[in-house]
Design a protein around this motif. Sequence first.
Motif, PDB file in Angstrom:
ATOM      1  N   ASP A  32       0.815  -1.214   0.000  1.00 44.26           N
ATOM      2  CA  ASP A  32       0.000   0.000   0.000  1.00 44.26           C
ATOM      3  C   ASP A  32       0.850   1.266   0.000  1.00 44.26           C
ATOM      4  OD1 ASP A  32       1.034  -0.416   2.497  1.00 44.26           O
ATOM      5  OD2 ASP A  32      -0.793   0.139   3.589  1.00 44.26           O
ATOM      6  N   PHE A  33       2.028   1.206  -0.573  1.00 42.16           N
ATOM      7  CA  PHE A  33       2.888   2.391  -0.572  1.00 42.16           C
ATOM      8  C   PHE A  33       2.423   3.373  -1.629  1.00 42.16           C
ATOM      9  CE2 PHE A  33       4.775  -0.967  -3.156  1.00 42.16           C
ATOM     10  CZ  PHE A  33       4.936  -0.332  -4.383  1.00 42.16           C
ATOM     11  N   LEU A  34       2.726   4.646  -1.366  1.00 41.59           N
ATOM     12  CA  LEU A  34       2.388   5.713  -2.303  1.00 41.59           C
ATOM     13  C   LEU A  34       3.551   5.949  -3.264  1.00 41.59           C
ATOM     14  CD1 LEU A  34       0.766   8.199   0.238  1.00 41.59           C
ATOM     15  CD2 LEU A  34      -0.375   6.475  -1.187  1.00 41.59           C
ATOM     16  N   GLU A  35       3.302   6.749  -4.274  1.00 41.68           N
ATOM     17  CA  GLU A  35       4.313   6.974  -5.307  1.00 41.68           C
ATOM     18  C   GLU A  35       5.530   7.705  -4.745  1.00 41.68           C
ATOM     19  OE1 GLU A  35       4.750   9.058  -9.731  1.00 41.68           O
ATOM     20  OE2 GLU A  35       2.848   9.121  -8.632  1.00 41.68           O
ATOM     21  N   ARG A  66       5.245   5.789   8.056  1.00 41.60           N
ATOM     22  CA  ARG A  66       5.695   4.674   8.881  1.00 41.60           C
ATOM     23  C   ARG A  66       7.211   4.669   8.958  1.00 41.60           C
ATOM     24  NH1 ARG A  66       1.604   2.490   5.692  1.00 41.60           N
ATOM     25  NH2 ARG A  66      -0.181   1.626   6.851  1.00 41.60           N
ATOM     26  N   GLY A  67       7.714   3.971   9.968  1.00 43.27           N
ATOM     27  CA  GLY A  67       9.123   3.655  10.047  1.00 43.27           C
ATOM     28  C   GLY A  67       9.344   2.214   9.625  1.00 43.27           C
ATOM     29  N   CYS A  68      10.580   1.896   9.264  1.00 39.34           N
ATOM     30  CA  CYS A  68      10.867   0.571   8.736  1.00 39.34           C
ATOM     31  C   CYS A  68      12.251   0.135   9.171  1.00 39.34           C
ATOM     32  CB  CYS A  68      10.763   0.562   7.206  1.00 39.34           C
ATOM     33  SG  CYS A  68      11.168  -1.021   6.433  1.00 39.34           S
ATOM     34  N   ASN A  69      12.392  -1.152   9.488  1.00 33.30           N
ATOM     35  CA  ASN A  69      13.695  -1.768   9.735  1.00 33.30           C
ATOM     36  C   ASN A  69      14.060  -2.550   8.485  1.00 33.30           C
ATOM     37  OD1 ASN A  69      15.753  -3.742  10.592  1.00 33.30           O
ATOM     38  ND2 ASN A  69      15.341  -2.955  12.634  1.00 33.30           N
ATOM     39  N   MET A  70      15.124  -2.139   7.820  1.00 28.85           N
ATOM     40  CA  MET A  70      15.464  -2.710   6.523  1.00 28.85           C
ATOM     41  C   MET A  70      15.909  -4.162   6.636  1.00 28.85           C
ATOM     42  SD  MET A  70      14.910  -0.306   4.368  1.00 28.85           S
ATOM     43  CE  MET A  70      15.796  -0.884   2.936  1.00 28.85           C
ATOM     44  N   ARG A  71      16.502  -4.550   7.734  1.00 28.43           N
ATOM     45  CA  ARG A  71      17.012  -5.915   7.847  1.00 28.43           C
ATOM     46  C   ARG A  71      15.903  -6.926   8.105  1.00 28.43           C
ATOM     47  NH1 ARG A  71      22.606  -5.116  11.306  1.00 28.43           N
ATOM     48  NH2 ARG A  71      23.682  -3.869   9.752  1.00 28.43           N
ATOM     49  N   THR A  72      15.012  -6.591   9.023  1.00 30.79           N
ATOM     50  CA  THR A  72      13.933  -7.522   9.356  1.00 30.79           C
ATOM     51  C   THR A  72      12.678  -7.274   8.546  1.00 30.79           C
ATOM     52  OG1 THR A  72      13.213  -6.050  11.137  1.00 30.79           O
ATOM     53  CG2 THR A  72      14.813  -7.772  11.698  1.00 30.79           C
ATOM     54  N   THR A 113      10.292  -5.017   8.888  1.00 32.99           N
ATOM     55  CA  THR A 113       9.132  -4.791   9.740  1.00 32.99           C
ATOM     56  C   THR A 113       8.840  -3.304   9.796  1.00 32.99           C
ATOM     57  OG1 THR A 113      10.598  -4.753  11.672  1.00 32.99           O
ATOM     58  CG2 THR A 113       9.520  -6.849  11.147  1.00 32.99           C
ATOM     59  N   TYR A 114       7.573  -2.963   9.997  1.00 34.52           N
ATOM     60  CA  TYR A 114       7.114  -1.581   9.944  1.00 34.52           C
ATOM     61  C   TYR A 114       6.514  -1.180  11.283  1.00 34.52           C
ATOM     62  CZ  TYR A 114       7.394  -2.403   4.886  1.00 34.52           C
ATOM     63  OH  TYR A 114       7.821  -2.719   3.627  1.00 34.52           O
ATOM     64  N   THR A 115       6.538   0.115  11.534  1.00 34.81           N
ATOM     65  CA  THR A 115       5.853   0.670  12.699  1.00 34.81           C
ATOM     66  C   THR A 115       4.394   0.918  12.358  1.00 34.81           C
ATOM     67  OG1 THR A 115       6.384   2.955  12.076  1.00 34.81           O
ATOM     68  CG2 THR A 115       7.994   1.774  13.439  1.00 34.81           C
ATOM     69  N   ASP A 116       3.635   1.276  13.385  1.00 33.16           N
ATOM     70  CA  ASP A 116       2.251   1.669  13.135  1.00 33.16           C
ATOM     71  C   ASP A 116       2.234   3.020  12.422  1.00 33.16           C
ATOM     72  OD1 ASP A 116       1.421  -0.631  14.427  1.00 33.16           O
ATOM     73  OD2 ASP A 116       1.303   0.369  16.390  1.00 33.16           O
ATOM     74  N   GLU A 117       1.148   3.266  11.735  1.00 26.79           N
ATOM     75  CA  GLU A 117       1.042   4.520  10.987  1.00 26.79           C
ATOM     76  C   GLU A 117       0.982   5.700  11.956  1.00 26.79           C
ATOM     77  OE1 GLU A 117      -1.731   6.562   7.479  1.00 26.79           O
ATOM     78  OE2 GLU A 117      -2.040   4.469   8.115  1.00 26.79           O
ATOM     79  N   PHE A 118       1.713   6.759  11.619  1.00 24.38           N
ATOM     80  CA  PHE A 118       1.741   7.949  12.460  1.00 24.38           C
ATOM     81  C   PHE A 118       1.625   9.184  11.579  1.00 24.38           C
ATOM     82  CE2 PHE A 118       6.206   6.525  11.845  1.00 24.38           C
ATOM     83  CZ  PHE A 118       6.639   7.543  10.995  1.00 24.38           C
ATOM     84  N   VAL A 119       1.452  10.316  12.257  1.00 25.09           N
ATOM     85  CA  VAL A 119       1.409  11.619  11.580  1.00 25.09           C
ATOM     86  C   VAL A 119       2.778  12.246  11.731  1.00 25.09           C
ATOM     87  CG1 VAL A 119       0.299  13.890  11.488  1.00 25.09           C
ATOM     88  CG2 VAL A 119      -1.068  11.865  12.057  1.00 25.09           C
ATOM     89  N   TRP A 120       3.412  12.550  10.598  1.00 23.22           N
ATOM     90  CA  TRP A 120       4.792  13.024  10.620  1.00 23.22           C
ATOM     91  C   TRP A 120       4.954  14.287  11.450  1.00 23.22           C
ATOM     92  CZ3 TRP A 120       9.453  11.347   9.954  1.00 23.22           C
ATOM     93  CH2 TRP A 120      10.498  12.250   9.781  1.00 23.22           C
ATOM     94  N   GLU A 121       4.018  15.205  11.365  1.00 22.47           N
ATOM     95  CA  GLU A 121       4.139  16.462  12.108  1.00 22.47           C
ATOM     96  C   GLU A 121       4.065  16.236  13.617  1.00 22.47           C
ATOM     97  OE1 GLU A 121       3.224  17.292   8.025  1.00 22.47           O
ATOM     98  OE2 GLU A 121       2.210  16.018   9.515  1.00 22.47           O
ATOM     99  N   ASP A 122       3.493  15.118  14.050  1.00 26.48           N
ATOM    100  CA  ASP A 122       3.405  14.847  15.484  1.00 26.48           C
ATOM    101  C   ASP A 122       4.663  14.193  16.036  1.00 26.48           C
ATOM    102  OD1 ASP A 122       0.868  15.881  15.349  1.00 26.48           O
ATOM    103  OD2 ASP A 122      -0.133  13.912  15.280  1.00 26.48           O
ATOM    104  N   VAL A 123       5.393  13.463  15.192  1.00 28.57           N
ATOM    105  CA  VAL A 123       6.558  12.730  15.691  1.00 28.57           C
ATOM    106  C   VAL A 123       7.868  13.463  15.415  1.00 28.57           C
ATOM    107  CG1 VAL A 123       5.402  10.507  15.429  1.00 28.57           C
ATOM    108  CG2 VAL A 123       6.772  11.400  13.540  1.00 28.57           C
ATOM    109  N   TYR A 124       7.877  14.430  14.512  1.00 32.01           N
ATOM    110  CA  TYR A 124       9.128  15.132  14.220  1.00 32.01           C
ATOM    111  C   TYR A 124       8.817  16.583  13.882  1.00 32.01           C
ATOM    112  CZ  TYR A 124      13.723  16.214  12.324  1.00 32.01           C
ATOM    113  OH  TYR A 124      14.962  16.781  12.108  1.00 32.01           O
ATOM    114  N   ARG A 125       9.466  17.455  14.677  1.00 27.60           N
ATOM    115  CA  ARG A 125       9.323  18.897  14.450  1.00 27.60           C
ATOM    116  C   ARG A 125      10.659  19.604  14.304  1.00 27.60           C
ATOM    117  NH1 ARG A 125       5.281  17.235  17.816  1.00 27.60           N
ATOM    118  NH2 ARG A 125       6.798  17.142  19.514  1.00 27.60           N
TER     119      ARG A 125
END
Length: 822
Positions: A146-149, A202-208, A210-222
Amino acid sequence: MPGTVDSGRVKRKPRPLPGIIREDSDDELGTDDHPWEWIYEDQEPDAAAEADEQAPAGDGVSASTKKRKRAATIARRKPKIIGARMGEFVCELGDMVLLKAQGSNEAWVGIICEFVQDDIEHEKAATFMWFSSEKEIVNKEKKRKDFLENELYITRNYDVNDLSTINGKALVMSHAEFTKKYPAGKVPRKSKEFGKVFVCRRGCNMRTCTYTDEFVWEDVYRGRDDIDSLRELVEKGTKATRRKRQPKEQSPERDFALDGIDEDDADFAPGTKTAIMRTPKKAKIRNGDAVTPSSGKRGKASKPVTPSSHRRIMVKKHLEFTPLATRFLSPQHVQSSPYQLARTQLHVASVPTSLPCRESEFSLVYSHLEAAITDGTGTCIYISGTPGTGKTATVREVVSHLDSAVRADELDDFIFVEINGMKITDPHQAYSLLWEALKGQRVSPSQALDLLEREFSHPSPRRVPCVVLMDELDQLVTKNQGVMYNFFNWPGLRHSRLIVLAVANTMDLPERTLSNKISSRLGLTRITFPGYNHEQLMRIVQSRLEGVPGDIVDADAVQFAARKVAAVSGDARRALDICRRAVELAEADAVKHSSDTNNPSVPGTPSKKRPTATSPLKKGSKIPSADEDTTTATAKKKKQAAASAGRVTIETVRRAIAEATSNPLQLYLRSLPFASRLLLAALILRTQRTGVAESSFGDVLEEMQRLVRMMASHDESRPLTLLLLPPSARKEHLAAAAAPTDSWLYNSSLSSKAKPSDAATRHMMRPAGLSSAAVDLAGAGIVNLEALKAERPSKMRLAVGDEEVRLAFRDDPEIKALGVVL
C-alpha cells in the motif's frame, strides 16, 4: 521476462533504481563551487573551565592529569557546530536534505544528525539518518503493497558522508498535509518543489522488513530536538533484533571480543557505515542511458557524460546470443550405475556439500570478510598456497554462507565479483569487469579505470560494500604493475568500501614480483593454505564417494592414491582425477569381463589353452610336460582377475597413475602398429650408428634388415613373422593363428611354405607395411619425410626428441625380441 516489442526487438524492463530519481541538480546550491563553512552555536564561556585554568597546579598532580584536564577544557570551549553554509545555501541540524553521488542521478533523503570534520584530510562531513523508498526493500513477501508513489520510510540507519554530496533540501510531510497542499495528488512539474516533496507515514527496519504503526509526521518530528525520540520510535515499533546466528568456531587470530555493546546499537550507532539491504547480485543495465543532470535545460542524450572531464562514456550494449537447444538429463541418466555416479561426484567441477579439512582457513576468511562488510571498511586479504589446496573453493564457500546470512537478515548487503586472470585476455579488462559488477554498464578498460577512480575517490551515500576475488593473481601482473597497484590501493581509500581477496599459488609473490609500494598496500592480512596430507586426501575422496552404491572402490586403493599424491604435491584435484580415472578403468574392465562371460564362443589365446577332449591331439604328436605350479599360479591369477573385475583396486589406481604421469606423445608411440615401431627403432639405430640425424628411407630399410638378420628366432615375434612372410603364405599363417589350437601345435600346423625361410630373410628388401607406416608417421608429425613419399632416395629424420621414442619403446616386448636395447 516480460517486455514490449519494438521494431522486432524485445526491450527489457528498466531496473528500478535504489534511490530517488532527480531530474534537477544543484538548483539551490547554485552553479558556483563555493567552499563549505561551519556555522557555530553562540555560547557563554564555561565557568568551570575558567576555574580549572586559573587553579594553581598542586605538587601531587601528575603531568598526564594536567594534559587530560587541558584537553577537556579545550573541548568544552570549542563551539558546537549547528550548521554549514556554501554560498547562499544553509543547512542546519535536523534539516532534511537530498544527497546524490557524483556522476549519478540517484538521490537519497536523510536527516542531518551531526556535523563532523576529519582532522587528517580536513573534509567536512555529517551524519545522516536515512529515509528509504519501497524500491530498497528486497523482501517481497514482507514488503507492504500500500505504498504511495512518493512515500518514504524513516529508518534507524546512519551513515557519514561529505557535505559535497548534499544536493538541496527535501520536504517531508504526512499524507493529510500533502493532500491538503496538493489536492491533485501530485506536485506540479513546473513547481520548484517538484521532486523534493515526500510523504512519510511509517518507520521501517530494513534488515527484518518490519514496519511501525502509521503515524502523523508532524506529530513525531518537528526539529532537531526530536531526532532521538524518532529513532526510539522506530526501534520500539519494529523488530530491531537480528535472527540469532548459529554459533561457530572463533577465529584463531581473534583474541578479543566487544563486551557490553548491543549488536544493533553497534551497527546503527551514529558515525558507522551501514550498507543498504539488497540481495547480492550483479546489476542489470537499465533501459535507456542516463545523462548526468545539469542546471540547464533538459535534453535527450544517449550517452552519459562525465561531469568533470566532459569525456563521452561509450556504454556498450550487452552481448546478445542466440539461445541454443537445451537438453535436459534425468537423474536416472547420471545415476544409472554406481560407476557413473562415482565419476560425477569425483569430478573436480562437482560442488560438494561441505569442504572437509579446511575448517580453520574457512573461519579465518569468514571472520575477516564479515568484519569488513559489517564495518563498511575496505581491506586486502592475500591468500596463498600450492595448486589444489582449496583456496578458491573455500572463498566461494565463504561468500555463499555470507549470502545466506544476507538473505536471513543477519548481515549487511554486499556485491561479489570474481576476476580470474586465466579467463581474461588482458589484465586491464579487470577494470571493465569490476565496473560492470558495480553499475551494470559495459565500458572499455580505459573508461572503466577513470570511472572507478572517481567512484572510489568521492563519497557516495548508501554505498554497498563490494567483495572482489582476484584469482590467478600472477596472470594479472603487467609491466608497470598498474593493475595490481590500483586494486590494492582502492581499498585504502576512505569511501571505497572495496574488499579485495587476492589468491595466488606462491607465498612470496608480492615480495618477489611486485614493487614495494604495491606489496605494502596488501597489509598484514595473509592466509596460507598448506598442502593436504594423505589422511586429509583420503577424507576428501571418501566424502565424495559417500552414497555411491555397490562398494566399487577399495579403501586400500583410496589410501594408495592419497599417499602417492601427498608425497608429491598434496593436490586434491590430482587425487580426484586419479580416482576418477581408476573408476573409468574399473568400469571398462567390468564391461569386458561381462562380454567375455556372456559370449563363450570367443576363442581364447591359443598359447594359454590346454588340449581337451574336444580338441584331440593329432596322430604322432606328443603332449609336452607342463609345470603344475605354473598352471596353478596362472589359474589363481585368472580367478583373482575375475573377482576384482569391476572394482577399483590398488592395481587399478597404479594404472591410472601411470596414465596420469605418462607423456601423451609416449602413449601415442606405444599404440602405433608394429611396422611403425619397427621403422622408428631402425631410424634411431641408424642415427646412433652414423651420428647423422638425417638418413634416406633406403638406409633405414637396410638398417631394419640388419636387425632382422640378427634376430635369434623368428617365432618370438609374431608381428615380425608376418612381415617376413611372402603375401601368398600370409593368409595361411593368419588362419592357423586363429584356429583353436595350442601353442605347441601352432608351429606344427604351419606348412613349410608358410614359414619364413632364411633365403627369404636374406633377400627381403622391403617388408610389407613399412612404406605406408612411413607416410603415416610423417602425417602425424613424428618424422619428417621428403615430399611425403616413401621412396629409397627420400630423406627422413625424427621430428620429435629421440629420448621420447626411447622411453616409449623401452619396455616394448616386440622391440626387445629383436635384441635391440634403446
